[in-house]
Structure formats: structure tokens, C-alpha cells
Design a protein around this motif. Structure first.
Motif, PDB file in Angstrom:
ATOM      1  N   LYS A 299      64.559  45.093  26.766  1.00 26.00           N
ATOM      2  CA  LYS A 299      65.199  46.191  27.496  1.00 26.00           C
ATOM      3  C   LYS A 299      66.495  46.655  26.839  1.00 26.00           C
ATOM      4  O   LYS A 299      67.269  47.392  27.454  1.00 26.00           O
ATOM      5  CB  LYS A 299      65.452  45.777  28.949  1.00 26.00           C
ATOM      6  CG  LYS A 299      64.170  45.493  29.726  1.00 26.00           C
ATOM      7  CD  LYS A 299      64.454  44.926  31.095  1.00 26.00           C
ATOM      8  CE  LYS A 299      63.161  44.757  31.884  1.00 26.00           C
ATOM      9  NZ  LYS A 299      62.223  43.827  31.242  1.00 26.00           N
TER      10      LYS A 299
ATOM     11  N   LYS B 114      70.466  43.198  39.979  1.00 22.24           N
ATOM     12  CA  LYS B 114      69.200  43.237  39.257  1.00 22.24           C
ATOM     13  C   LYS B 114      68.015  43.147  40.229  1.00 22.24           C
ATOM     14  O   LYS B 114      67.894  42.192  40.989  1.00 22.24           O
ATOM     15  CB  LYS B 114      69.123  42.089  38.255  1.00 22.24           C
ATOM     16  CG  LYS B 114      67.895  42.147  37.362  1.00 22.24           C
ATOM     17  CD  LYS B 114      67.927  41.051  36.303  1.00 22.24           C
ATOM     18  CE  LYS B 114      66.697  41.127  35.410  1.00 22.24           C
ATOM     19  NZ  LYS B 114      66.698  40.060  34.383  1.00 22.24           N
TER      20      LYS B 114
ATOM     21  N   ILE C 232      65.680  52.247  29.982  1.00 25.82           N
ATOM     22  CA  ILE C 232      66.757  51.263  30.145  1.00 25.82           C
ATOM     23  C   ILE C 232      67.487  51.026  28.826  1.00 25.82           C
ATOM     24  O   ILE C 232      68.722  50.913  28.791  1.00 25.82           O
ATOM     25  CB  ILE C 232      66.199  49.953  30.730  1.00 25.82           C
ATOM     26  CG1 ILE C 232      65.722  50.187  32.178  1.00 25.82           C
ATOM     27  CG2 ILE C 232      67.249  48.839  30.699  1.00 25.82           C
ATOM     28  CD1 ILE C 232      65.011  49.012  32.797  1.00 25.82           C
TER      29      ILE C 232
ATOM     30  N   ASP D  55      68.779  48.086  37.176  1.00 26.75           N
ATOM     31  CA  ASP D  55      69.409  47.464  36.010  1.00 26.75           C
ATOM     32  C   ASP D  55      70.879  47.859  35.987  1.00 26.75           C
ATOM     33  O   ASP D  55      71.258  48.920  36.504  1.00 26.75           O
ATOM     34  CB  ASP D  55      68.702  47.936  34.736  1.00 26.75           C
ATOM     35  CG  ASP D  55      69.257  47.286  33.475  1.00 26.75           C
ATOM     36  OD1 ASP D  55      68.877  46.139  33.194  1.00 26.75           O
ATOM     37  OD2 ASP D  55      70.081  47.932  32.788  1.00 26.75           O
TER      38      ASP D  55
END
Length: 509
Positions: free
Chosen positions: A472, A147, A76, A107
Motif C-alpha cells: 500500500k 485503520k 492509497i 487508511d
């Protein structure tokens, strides 16, 4: 199109083999093999530096990555960086964890998720993108819509027949082959001859990821690949390679007929070794140098709890048989969260009496997709998205000892087992180099680095370090699901079946 295939780096807190082994990115070599008519490049974060420069210089249209659970946040991070530099660049993730828990990749930075083996799937996705076709017409595809949420196409079988797969594109990392090794096996080439597993150990997801159906290549297919490999060290990464007598005997005959001279390290179960000594003798003559055995535990009670289906006394017998034919044992052991000092002492006694030197001591780590994960999940002591701690080296369940004491006992056991030259000389055969060689001291240095990680392992559970584990990457403040779905470069290949109306856009924004 230009397609950049990226292996993510090992996260900061992940403990283990990165210091004593780095093997080629075989999964990326496989997916590259089925893609024709496009410009391909592999970037391997484990042995290369300068990803940002490479990305800008290559200027890819598509970036692809793959990982186990430990690498989820690293993928990510890479994709979020890609989107800050080139929002139109399409990002695709696949691999084991994407298949088991695709929602972890829902994501804003991820455009497409491949579910199942990617060797053929990725080429179908690339062709659909190139031809502006609907992705959800392809089985095994998921698209993040917000998400943690996905749209999925119909399920596909995990993979086609194994013999139909193309041979991996090792030429894409040929310039890096001198950097790939496993302990003293250098340079090493990895091969895969079976996907999945015949057994159903409850701590493992291998059999579940293929729906309980192993996919195996024929001896002819294996030999065809061996004939293309220049290197002499072959690491067969199947979860179990030594299992099918007739297949192994036929493969041995073909290897002899083609006069193939290689050294092999592979995986086997203790029960197969004990019950098939003739196979071990045959393969030792062919060049079998080391066998990884999932010993896992030293008592029948522990093995029964794991659904191992192999008695504890077979572990010692298997090691004895391998020693008889001068084949080194690489033994894996799984100490429980409930271990106290007497249990660690029993484990040391077993290691000493069995004359084990090469060991991998892996605390029982709950893994998504494994049969026991649902029952153990409520007891996790770290958040599920602290992905880099799910490395089979951190203890993520409540312990009877303090966390610090637990890691110190584990470290002491490693030290007594490995950092002892007398034990090394007495208990190893074909794989130990002279102490006067650089290879030997590189391994010792790697072992010390791993030891330092274990020494500080208890600190990885702190709130501060968990924040690092869960990070992330940069937030994409100017990039939303709304803007992505409204962008021409995405609308060209998003599903025909799902219409992104104004209501839908509001829902996913």
C-alpha cells in the motif's frame, strides 16, 4: 482551491484490457462538472507520466481519486505519497469500491470517503471544506478514525435524477483524446446513460450499488450530449443499454432528426436481442457497430446458478441476429473454477459454432458487494487486500485443475479464438481493420501482452507476488490519526457531532 483529480494506474498483476483499450476517465469528468469556482486538473495515470512533478508544480489543496476494487492499493499509494510531500493537502476517494467497501480506504492517508455517485457529492464536500463546515452534515460521507474504522454520516440516495447531472468535463482531458480507444474504435468517447441494472445476477454488484434502482437519462438528455461530441466512435458504458424499447425508439428518432452520424458500441442481454430484432435492425441503420453481450455460460444449469434469467439457447440466437445485421458481437464468458479439460473443450466448441471472434473470458471472480460474495468469501485463495487480483481474469477460488493448468487452458482458448487471421476475416464485420494497418498490429501486440500475463498468472498466487499485490505504499511513520485530528487544517472541517476529546484521541491513535 486547487483540486487535482487523479485516475490511478493499473496495478502490476491486473490482467486484461489495459493493453487493448484505454477510455477516458469519465467518472472524474463527471465529478469535475459540478465543481465551480475552483481550479481543476485531471491527471490520468493510464496515459500520462510524471505524476510527482505534476503534483509539485500544481501544488493542489485537494487530491481526489476513484477506483474499482483492483485500484484500491494504488489510490492509497498515491495518497500516502501526497501526505509525505504536503500533509495539509486533503485527500478524498470515491467511486464504486469506496461505496461498496469504504472500510478498505480507512487508511491514515485518506481524509474523506464519498459513498454513492460523486457527481454532486464531491461539490458538496468541496463547499463544506471551503466554508469550514461540518462534513458529517452531508449525507454519504465517511471519515477514517483509525485503520479499518470509519465515522459515517447518514446514507443518501445513490444519486439524483440522471437528467439533473451536468455533462462531463471532457475539456479537462481534451489534450489526451487521441490516446483513448477501444480495440479499433479510435479515438473513442465514453457515454453513460443509465446507472445500475434491472437484473440481479448473483456474481454482479451493479444492481446492488444503486439499491436495485436504475437511474436512466431521457433521450433528450442523451442527444444533448451527443451534439457536443466531435468524435464519431461512441462507447456507451451502461451495463445494459439496449433494454427499453420506447426509449430506444424515441432516441433513434431524435438522432435521425438531428442528423447525428456516429458509430456505437454498447451492452445488451441475449434475451432482449432475441425478442427485439426490430430494435437491432433500427440501431444497425443508425451506426451500431458492436454489442457486448454477457453470454456468461453455455448451459442452462450454469446460467440458473448465476440467476441470469435467460436460457442458454438464446446466446446463439442473439449472435445470429447481430450477424444478420452485420453487427459484431463482443461476447463475455465466465468459466467456473471447477472447469476441467472437457469443459474448456465445450466452451471452444460453442465459440467456434457461434462464429465468435471477440471474446472476454473472465473466470468467476468473487466480488465484494455481489450477492454470492458472502458464500464464496471463505473459499478465497488470496487475501482480500490483494486487490489487483480481483480483476475478473484471475481465478481466486479452488480449482480442480492445478492453477497453472487452469490458466494454460484459458490461454489456449484465447489463442485459438483470437490469434487466427482466418477466423478474424470470416467472423467479423465492421470493427476489424486491415492487417496492413498499424491499428491491427497494435491490437495483436496488446493481445500478446495479455497472453504473457495469463501465461504467468499462476505465479501471481505465490507468497512473494501476493506481498507485492498487498503493498500500500510507504509507511507514514510521522503521521498519525492523533496528529491529523489535532491539526488545524483538519479541525476546520471535521464533524461538529463527534467531539474528539482526549479519550477519543487516545482511542483512535
Amino acid at each position: 482551491m486547487k483540486i487535482l483529480l487523479v485516475r490511478p494506474p493499473v496495478p502490476k498483476h491486473t490482467i486484461g484490457l489495459k493493453h487493448i483499450m484505454i477510455c477516458e476517465p469519465l467518472e472524474l469528468e463527471y465529478v469535475a462538472a459540478s465543481i465551480n469556482g475552483h481550479e481543476l486538473m485531471i491527471f490520468d495515470h493510464l496515459v500520462e507520466k510524471g505524476f510527482k512533478k505534476r503534483f509539485k508544480d500544481f501544488n493542489p489543496d485537494v487530491v481526489v481519486s476513484s477506483c474499482y476494487k483492483t485500484g484500491t492499493n494504488e489510490v492509497i499509494k498515491i495518497f500516502r505519497y501526497v501526505k509525505t510531500i504536503a500533509p495539509k493537502c486533503i485527500t478524498i476517494v470515491g467511486g464504486v469500491h469506496a461505496t461498496l467497501v469504504p472500510e478498505d480506504f480507512a487508511d491514515i492517508s485518506v481524509d474523506i470517503i464519498g459513498i454513492g455517485d460523486g457527481t454532486m457529492l464531491l461539490s458538496e464536500i468541496i463547499n463544506a471544506i471551503a466554508q469550514n463546515q461540518s462534513l458529517l452534515d452531508i449525507p454519504g460521507v465517511a471519515i477514517p478514525i483509525r485503520k479499518g474504522e470509519l465515522i459515517k454520516s447518514p446514507k443518501r440516495p445513490y444519486m439524483p435524477k440522471a437528467d439533473t447531472l451536468p455533462l462531463p468535463r471532457r475539456d479537462l482531458v481534451k489534450h489526451l483524446k487521441h490516446k483513448y480507444y477501444y480495440l479499433m474504435h479510435k479515438p473513442v468517447v465514453t457515454m453513460k446513460t443509465t446507472w445500475g441494472c434491472w437484473y440481479k445476477c448473483n456474481f454482479c454488484f451493479t444492481w446492488k450499488i444503486t439499491d436495485g434502482l436504475p437511474y436512466s437519462r431521457s433521450p433528450e438528455s442523451i442527444v444533448k450530449e451527443l451534439l457536443t461530441i466531435e468524435e464519431s466512435e461512441i462507447y456507451i458504458v451502461d451495463d445494459i443499454f439496449l433494454i427499453n424499447n420506447s426509449r430506444l425508439e424515441k432516441l433513434a428518432k431524435l438522432i435521425k432528426a438531428h442528423n447525428i452520424k456516429k458509430n456505437y458500441l454498447c451492452y445488451a442481454r441475449a434475451d432482449f436481442i432475441v425478442e427485439n430484432e426490430d430494435v437491432i435492425k433500427l440501431w444497425a441503420e443508425l451506426g451500431l457497430k458492436a454489442v457486448f453481450i454477457g453470454l456468461d455460460a453455455i448451459t442452462d444449469e450454469e446460467l440458473k446458478d448465476m440467476n441470469k434469467q435467460s436460457p442458454a439457447h438464446y446466446n446463439k440466437l442473439a449472435i445470429e441476429i447481430l450477424r444478420k445485421y452485420k453487427v459484431d458481437t463482443y461476447g463475455s464468458l465466465i468459466p467456473g473454477a471447477d472447469y476441467v479439460k472437457k469443459d474448456w473443450n465445450k466452451l471452444w466448441k460453442f465459440i467456434k459454432e457461434s462464429k465468435l471472434y471477440y471474446v472476454n473470458i473472465s473466470p468467476a471472480t468473487p466480488l465484494p458487494g455481489a450477492a454470492d460474495y458472502k458464500n464464496l468469501k471463505p473459499y478465497l485463495t488470496v487475501p482480500e487486500d490483494a486487490h489487483d487480483l480481483f480483476d475478473l481474469s484471475h481465478q481466486l477460488l479452488p480449482t480442480k485443475l492445478t492453477k497453472k493448468q487452469y490458466y494454460r487452458e484459458l490461454l489456449k482458448l484465447y489463442g485459438k479464438t483470437i490469434l487466427n487471421m482466418k477466423r478474424a476475416n470470416e467472423n467479423t464485420f465492421r470493427t476489424l481493420p486491415s492487417i496492413w494497418t498499424i491499428n491491427y498490429w497494435n491490437i495483436i501486440l496488446g493481445a500478446i501482452k495479455i497472453g504473457l500475463q495469463f501465461y504467468n498468472g499462476h505465479n501471481h498466487h505465490s507468497e512473494k507476488e501476493l506481498m507485492i499485490s498487498r503493498y500500500k505504499g510507504i509507511e507514514l511513520k510521522d503521521y498519525s490519526f492523533n496528529s491529523k485530528f489535532n491539526h488545524p487544517s483538519f479541525q476546520n472541517f471535521v464533524t461538529k457531532e463527534v467531539s474528539f476529546t482526549e479519550d477519543m484521541a487516545n482511542a483512535v491513535g
